[in-house]
Design a protein around this motif. Structure first.
Motif, PDB file in Angstrom:
ATOM      1  N   GLY A 359     -20.480  15.844  14.082  1.00 25.97           N
ATOM      2  CA  GLY A 359     -19.095  15.335  12.680  1.00 25.97           C
ATOM      3  C   GLY A 359     -18.844  16.523  12.246  1.00 25.97           C
ATOM      4  N   GLN A 360     -18.633  17.786  12.492  1.00 25.71           N
ATOM      5  CA  GLN A 360     -18.528  19.038  11.476  1.00 25.71           C
ATOM      6  C   GLN A 360     -16.809  18.720  11.695  1.00 25.71           C
ATOM      7  OE1 GLN A 360     -20.001  19.480   8.236  1.00 25.71           O
ATOM      8  NE2 GLN A 360     -21.258  18.015   8.840  1.00 25.71           N
ATOM      9  N   LEU A 361     -16.354  18.425  12.767  1.00 23.47           N
ATOM     10  CA  LEU A 361     -15.026  18.786  13.019  1.00 23.47           C
ATOM     11  C   LEU A 361     -13.851  17.302  12.872  1.00 23.47           C
ATOM     12  CD1 LEU A 361     -14.784  21.329  15.244  1.00 23.47           C
ATOM     13  CD2 LEU A 361     -14.024  21.652  13.560  1.00 23.47           C
ATOM     14  N   VAL A 362     -13.682  16.628  12.177  1.00 20.88           N
ATOM     15  CA  VAL A 362     -12.954  15.267  11.440  1.00 20.88           C
ATOM     16  C   VAL A 362     -11.759  15.474  12.278  1.00 20.88           C
ATOM     17  CG1 VAL A 362     -12.444  14.125   9.623  1.00 20.88           C
ATOM     18  CG2 VAL A 362     -14.536  15.095   9.445  1.00 20.88           C
ATOM     19  N   GLY A 363     -11.587  15.138  13.031  1.00 26.47           N
ATOM     20  CA  GLY A 363     -10.502  14.682  13.720  1.00 26.47           C
ATOM     21  C   GLY A 363      -9.581  13.203  13.144  1.00 26.47           C
ATOM     22  N   GLY A 364      -8.211  12.831  14.226  1.00 26.40           N
ATOM     23  CA  GLY A 364      -6.870  12.200  13.476  1.00 26.40           C
ATOM     24  C   GLY A 364      -7.322  10.910  14.621  1.00 26.40           C
ATOM     25  N   ASP A 365      -8.268  10.959  14.975  1.00 27.53           N
ATOM     26  CA  ASP A 365      -8.400   9.306  16.270  1.00 27.53           C
ATOM     27  C   ASP A 365      -8.688   7.580  15.038  1.00 27.53           C
ATOM     28  OD1 ASP A 365      -8.997  11.074  17.384  1.00 27.53           O
ATOM     29  OD2 ASP A 365     -10.273  10.709  18.776  1.00 27.53           O
ATOM     30  N   TRP A 366      -7.709   7.146  15.495  1.00 27.91           N
ATOM     31  CA  TRP A 366      -7.673   5.531  14.735  1.00 27.91           C
ATOM     32  C   TRP A 366      -7.561   4.508  15.768  1.00 27.91           C
ATOM     33  CZ3 TRP A 366      -3.148   3.240  14.297  1.00 27.91           C
ATOM     34  CH2 TRP A 366      -1.579   3.902  15.144  1.00 27.91           C
ATOM     35  N   TYR A 367      -7.619   3.397  15.117  1.00 23.88           N
ATOM     36  CA  TYR A 367      -7.984   2.454  15.921  1.00 23.88           C
ATOM     37  C   TYR A 367      -7.679   0.906  14.523  1.00 23.88           C
ATOM     38  CZ  TYR A 367     -12.088   1.547  13.697  1.00 23.88           C
ATOM     39  OH  TYR A 367     -13.621   1.030  13.542  1.00 23.88           O
ATOM     40  N   ASP A 368      -6.893  -0.006  15.593  1.00 31.66           N
ATOM     41  CA  ASP A 368      -6.872  -0.954  14.546  1.00 31.66           C
ATOM     42  C   ASP A 368      -6.267  -2.291  15.610  1.00 31.66           C
ATOM     43  OD1 ASP A 368      -6.131  -1.976  12.350  1.00 31.66           O
ATOM     44  OD2 ASP A 368      -4.369  -1.459  11.763  1.00 31.66           O
ATOM     45  N   ALA A 369      -6.584  -3.610  15.069  1.00 36.02           N
ATOM     46  CA  ALA A 369      -6.331  -4.897  15.542  1.00 36.02           C
ATOM     47  C   ALA A 369      -6.229  -5.736  13.853  1.00 36.02           C
ATOM     48  CB  ALA A 369      -8.315  -5.131  15.588  1.00 36.02           C
ATOM     49  N   ILE A 370      -5.703  -6.566  14.238  1.00 36.03           N
ATOM     50  CA  ILE A 370      -5.339  -7.027  13.156  1.00 36.03           C
ATOM     51  C   ILE A 370      -4.378  -8.816  13.286  1.00 36.03           C
ATOM     52  CG2 ILE A 370      -5.593  -5.533  11.078  1.00 36.03           C
ATOM     53  CD1 ILE A 370      -2.556  -5.410  10.858  1.00 36.03           C
ATOM     54  N   VAL A 371      -4.225  -9.303  12.375  1.00 35.25           N
ATOM     55  CA  VAL A 371      -3.485 -10.722  12.713  1.00 35.25           C
ATOM     56  C   VAL A 371      -2.672 -10.916  12.192  1.00 35.25           C
ATOM     57  CG1 VAL A 371      -4.080 -13.176  12.990  1.00 35.25           C
ATOM     58  CG2 VAL A 371      -6.227 -11.792  13.792  1.00 35.25           C
ATOM     59  N   LEU A 372      -1.564 -10.797  12.177  1.00 36.18           N
ATOM     60  CA  LEU A 372       0.284 -10.666  12.614  1.00 36.18           C
ATOM     61  C   LEU A 372       0.066 -12.283  11.415  1.00 36.18           C
ATOM     62  CD1 LEU A 372       1.555  -8.546  13.894  1.00 36.18           C
ATOM     63  CD2 LEU A 372       0.430  -7.958  12.470  1.00 36.18           C
ATOM     64  N   PRO A 373       0.985 -12.152  10.785  1.00 40.84           N
ATOM     65  CA  PRO A 373       1.348 -13.732   9.759  1.00 40.84           C
ATOM     66  C   PRO A 373       2.156 -15.053  10.975  1.00 40.84           C
ATOM     67  CG  PRO A 373       2.368 -11.859   8.856  1.00 40.84           C
ATOM     68  CD  PRO A 373       1.492 -11.098   9.610  1.00 40.84           C
ATOM     69  N   ASN A 374       2.767 -14.116  11.820  1.00 37.79           N
ATOM     70  CA  ASN A 374       2.871 -14.853  13.507  1.00 37.79           C
ATOM     71  C   ASN A 374       2.151 -15.217  14.251  1.00 37.79           C
ATOM     72  OD1 ASN A 374       2.843 -12.221  14.803  1.00 37.79           O
ATOM     73  ND2 ASN A 374       4.782 -12.467  14.509  1.00 37.79           N
ATOM     74  N   LYS A 375       0.520 -15.238  13.615  1.00 38.08           N
ATOM     75  CA  LYS A 375      -0.390 -15.489  15.031  1.00 38.08           C
ATOM     76  C   LYS A 375      -0.792 -14.555  15.929  1.00 38.08           C
ATOM     77  CE  LYS A 375      -1.344 -18.839  11.927  1.00 38.08           C
ATOM     78  NZ  LYS A 375      -2.559 -18.717  10.759  1.00 38.08           N
ATOM     79  N   LYS A 376       0.319 -14.016  15.986  1.00 43.14           N
ATOM     80  CA  LYS A 376      -0.216 -12.839  16.823  1.00 43.14           C
ATOM     81  C   LYS A 376      -1.279 -11.108  16.442  1.00 43.14           C
ATOM     82  CE  LYS A 376       4.527 -13.191  19.433  1.00 43.14           C
ATOM     83  NZ  LYS A 376       5.479 -12.920  19.237  1.00 43.14           N
ATOM     84  N   ASP A 390      -5.408  17.337   7.149  1.00 45.57           N
ATOM     85  CA  ASP A 390      -4.505  17.471   7.742  1.00 45.57           C
ATOM     86  C   ASP A 390      -4.572  16.545   8.517  1.00 45.57           C
ATOM     87  OD1 ASP A 390      -3.739  19.146   6.192  1.00 45.57           O
ATOM     88  OD2 ASP A 390      -2.980  20.558   7.242  1.00 45.57           O
ATOM     89  N   ALA A 391      -5.338  16.398   9.582  1.00 42.28           N
ATOM     90  CA  ALA A 391      -5.850  15.442  10.893  1.00 42.28           C
ATOM     91  C   ALA A 391      -5.811  13.669  10.554  1.00 42.28           C
ATOM     92  CB  ALA A 391      -5.978  15.255  11.300  1.00 42.28           C
ATOM     93  N   VAL A 392      -6.794  13.634   8.863  1.00 38.80           N
ATOM     94  CA  VAL A 392      -7.000  12.757   8.615  1.00 38.80           C
ATOM     95  C   VAL A 392      -5.629  12.230   7.984  1.00 38.80           C
ATOM     96  CG1 VAL A 392      -8.426  11.209   7.162  1.00 38.80           C
ATOM     97  CG2 VAL A 392      -9.322  13.231   8.713  1.00 38.80           C
ATOM     98  N   THR A 393      -4.773  13.008   6.686  1.00 40.94           N
ATOM     99  CA  THR A 393      -3.872  12.008   5.897  1.00 40.94           C
ATOM    100  C   THR A 393      -2.302  11.786   6.991  1.00 40.94           C
ATOM    101  OG1 THR A 393      -3.579  14.584   5.863  1.00 40.94           O
ATOM    102  CG2 THR A 393      -5.213  13.294   3.725  1.00 40.94           C
ATOM    103  N   GLY A 394      -2.477  12.368   8.216  1.00 41.00           N
ATOM    104  CA  GLY A 394      -1.831  12.070   9.107  1.00 41.00           C
ATOM    105  C   GLY A 394      -2.058  10.455   9.664  1.00 41.00           C
ATOM    106  N   MET A 395      -3.457  11.272   9.844  1.00 40.09           N
ATOM    107  CA  MET A 395      -4.227   9.224  10.653  1.00 40.09           C
ATOM    108  C   MET A 395      -3.642   8.122   9.132  1.00 40.09           C
ATOM    109  SD  MET A 395      -6.499   6.954   9.982  1.00 40.09           S
ATOM    110  CE  MET A 395      -8.246   8.682  10.154  1.00 40.09           C
ATOM    111  N   VAL A 396      -4.187   8.284   8.283  1.00 39.05           N
ATOM    112  CA  VAL A 396      -3.604   7.033   7.786  1.00 39.05           C
ATOM    113  C   VAL A 396      -2.272   7.258   7.817  1.00 39.05           C
ATOM    114  CG1 VAL A 396      -4.174   6.850   4.913  1.00 39.05           C
ATOM    115  CG2 VAL A 396      -5.492   8.450   6.105  1.00 39.05           C
ATOM    116  N   ALA A 397      -1.554   7.985   7.324  1.00 35.39           N
ATOM    117  CA  ALA A 397       0.453   7.541   7.070  1.00 35.39           C
ATOM    118  C   ALA A 397       0.262   6.781   8.355  1.00 35.39           C
ATOM    119  CB  ALA A 397       0.619   8.842   7.461  1.00 35.39           C
ATOM    120  N   LEU A 398       0.391   7.153   9.744  1.00 32.80           N
ATOM    121  CA  LEU A 398       0.641   6.610  10.591  1.00 32.80           C
ATOM    122  C   LEU A 398       0.365   4.628  10.870  1.00 32.80           C
ATOM    123  CD1 LEU A 398       0.284   8.882  13.514  1.00 32.80           C
ATOM    124  CD2 LEU A 398       2.971   8.554  11.923  1.00 32.80           C
TER     125      LEU A 398
END
Length: 556
Positions: A359-376, A390-398
């Motif tokens: 847990g001491q090497l924080v990486g930039g892996d990320w995921y997302d799952a949301i319902v869009l306004p068009n119901k997709k 740097d990896a975490v800030t890049g992850m947040v931006a993307l």
């Protein structure tokens, strides 16, 4: 009674006869006895040969008379040559009364001994043996420095070497002893940047060795600096230290040690370590102070530089720990471990996030799952290159950038194209892989595109397999990149796995084989997304200390 008589032969002829008698009769001389007798005769012959021969007595007596009349400190020696005539040693024929006692030898037992056996340092390069060979060859007298007894505290003498007939005479006197500040010690002082000194408390005379003048930056003709004058030659901050050093020696008569900064004649400053001790005479009265100065500037400067480096390293490590801790907090805020994704339409979605290593090497892996306004439903997984803040800030931006772009209604390939330009132009060198998908509940279809990411795994009827890969290289590599798009129709009971490489990569296994292991592990009926995700995460054996992100989409 048995008897044996053997001649004692030497290079000069017959030196004598050896007779051996037995108290009883012998049946005969066996080969072993004959060999022992021959060896004994050779030893006796060499012993007799080591002493002055009678043919040489007159010359020996003449040389002894001359030397004795000149000095009581002398040696008369004969050269010992090898088969080629080269002088390899010297044999002691006579010695004066003032020859120092050599450990293990009486004065009489020195006669006939080889000089290198009595005093091994004789054979050192440039020593008395080398000088003697030159004197024998040229006839010109010479001098050499030599500690006759070889003891550590024995004074070094300046020995005069001269040829007398076919022998050599070594002569010296106490007035020419080099003592503790001899040539060898002078060299040691120079190499160790040490200067020896002595101050006579009766006469007040101060004596310095030559390296001491160099250490103080003074010419050899300059007057030596005594203890009373020393405080005037050091940095003002160190004068109290030098005064205590002087008081302990002169008033308390105790050994003393001090370190101070010496200000030399050219105004340069050297770090000096001083140590000294009182010297008593025969009555026990302190008659002198003897000591040494050592220039430790290089070591001092190295220690200061090392301490500064350690401070900078500790500061750097602390900043790295602070950045890592901040990155972990940011990551947990964006991707909380207990985050529950959407449960939209007929989808059951579960996510798992496993930090790298401890847990001491924080990486930039990320995921997302949301319902869009068009119901997709927007489904995404990404992996930023590198670790830390740097990896975490890049992850947040993307991640946030993709959410904002998805509101436009663009398809997955177009979304990745726009996200690539964000990574290239706006994030300062962020590189990432990603999969972006849009699930349409009305058609049970998944449109998706990839940017250099591992392919999704589809589980259907208890069998798993990789989906065919559309083209698309990683985000941030080049501007205006174009990405292909694929469409996959899902059936009830299907499960789709989106994951980062930390789930499968192993140091000891090619990636293709690691993916096949995941397919074998996933090849089973799917009851629900949560249980299936735990099964996959617990069954993989990745060992690259990389973050792991897994999104399981189950069509109910």
């Amino acid at each position: 009674m048995a008897r044996a008589v053997l001649p004692l032969t030497t290079d000069g002829g017959c030196a004598g006869v050896l007779e051996i008698r037995w108290a009883t009769r012998l049946p005969g001389f066996t080969p072993a006895v004959r060999s022992e007798l021959t060896a004994l005769a050779q030893v006796c012959a060499r012993t007799l040969d080591a002493r002055p021969g009678s043919a040489d007595d007159d010359r020996l007596l003449d040389a002894a008379a001359v030397l004795t009349g000149l000095s009581d400190a002398f040696l008369l020696l004969s050269p010992v040559r090898d088969a080629t005539g080269r002088v390899v040693d010297l044999r002691i024929d006579l010695l004066g009364r003032d020859v120092p006692r050599v450990t293990g030898y009486s004065a009489r037992s020195l006669l006939g001994q080889r000089l290198s056996h009595v005093s091994p340092q004789t054979a050192l390069p440039g020593g008395p043996l080398d000088v003697s060979a030159e004197v024998l060859a040229t006839g010109r007298p010479a001098e050499a420095e030599w500690s006759i007894a070889g003891a550590a505290d024995e004074p070094v003498h300046r020995v005069r070497i001269a040829r007398i007939f076919d022998r050599l005479a070594f002569t010296w006197d106490d007035g020419e002893r080099i003592g503790a500040s001899g040539a060898l010690l002078e060299q040691v002082q120079r190499l160790g940047r040490i200067g020896a000194w002595q101050q006579d408390l009766v006469s007040g005379r101060v004596m310095w060795s030559e390296p001491t003048f160099a250490l103080f930056g003074l010419p050899p003709a300059a007057p030596a600096i005594g203890l009373d004058e020393l405080p005037g030659h050091v940095a003002p901050q160190d004068r109290a230290t030098v005064r205590r050093f002087r008081e302990q020696l002169l008033r308390l008569h105790r050994p003393a040690f001090a370190t101070f900064r010496l200000v030399r004649a050219d105004e340069s400053v050297r770090q000096i370590r001083a140590f000294a001790e009182p010297v008593t005479d025969a009555s026990g009265t302190v008659a002198a102070i003897r000591g040494a100065y050592q220039d430790v500037s290089d070591r001092y400067h190295s220690e200061v530089a090392l301490a500064a480096t350690q401070d900078r390293l500790a500061d750097t490590e602390q900043r790295a720990e602070d950045q890592e801790r901040l990155a972990l907090h940011v990551q947990q805020a964006i991707l909380p471990p207990a985050d529950q994704p959407v449960s939209a339409a007929d989808l059951d979605i579960a996510v798992r996030y496993r930090p790298a290593g401890d847990g001491q090497l924080v990486g930039g892996d990320w995921y997302d799952a949301i319902v869009l306004p068009n119901k997709k439903v927007l489904l995404a997984v990404g992996d930023i290159a590198g670790h830390g803040l740097d990896a975490v800030t890049g992850m947040v931006a993307l991640r946030n950038g993709l959410r904002g772009l998805a509101i436009t209604g663009a398809g997955p390939a177009e979304l990745l194209g726009m996200l690539n330009n964000v990574a290239y132009h706006l994030t300062g060198g962020t590189f990432a892989t990603a999969i972006c998908g849009l699930y349409d509940p009305s058609e049970r279809s998944l449109r998706w595109a990839r940017a250099g990411h591992l392919p999704p795994v589809l589980v259907r009827d208890g069998e798993a397999g990789l989906l065919p890969l559309p083209a698309g290289f990683l985000l941030g590599l080049a501007p205006d990149a174009v990405y292909e798009e694929a469409t996959t129709t899902l059936q009830l009971g299907d499960a789709l796995l989106l994951f980062t490489d930390g789930l499968v990569e192993r140091r000891d296994l090619p990636l293709d084989e690691a993916l096949q292991e995941l397919i074998r592990l996933a090849g089973r009926p799917v009851g629900d997304a949560e249980t299936f995700s735990d099964h996959l995460l617990g069954g993989t054996s990745a060992n690259t200390n990389d973050d792991t992100c897994l999104v399981t989409i189950h069509l109910r």
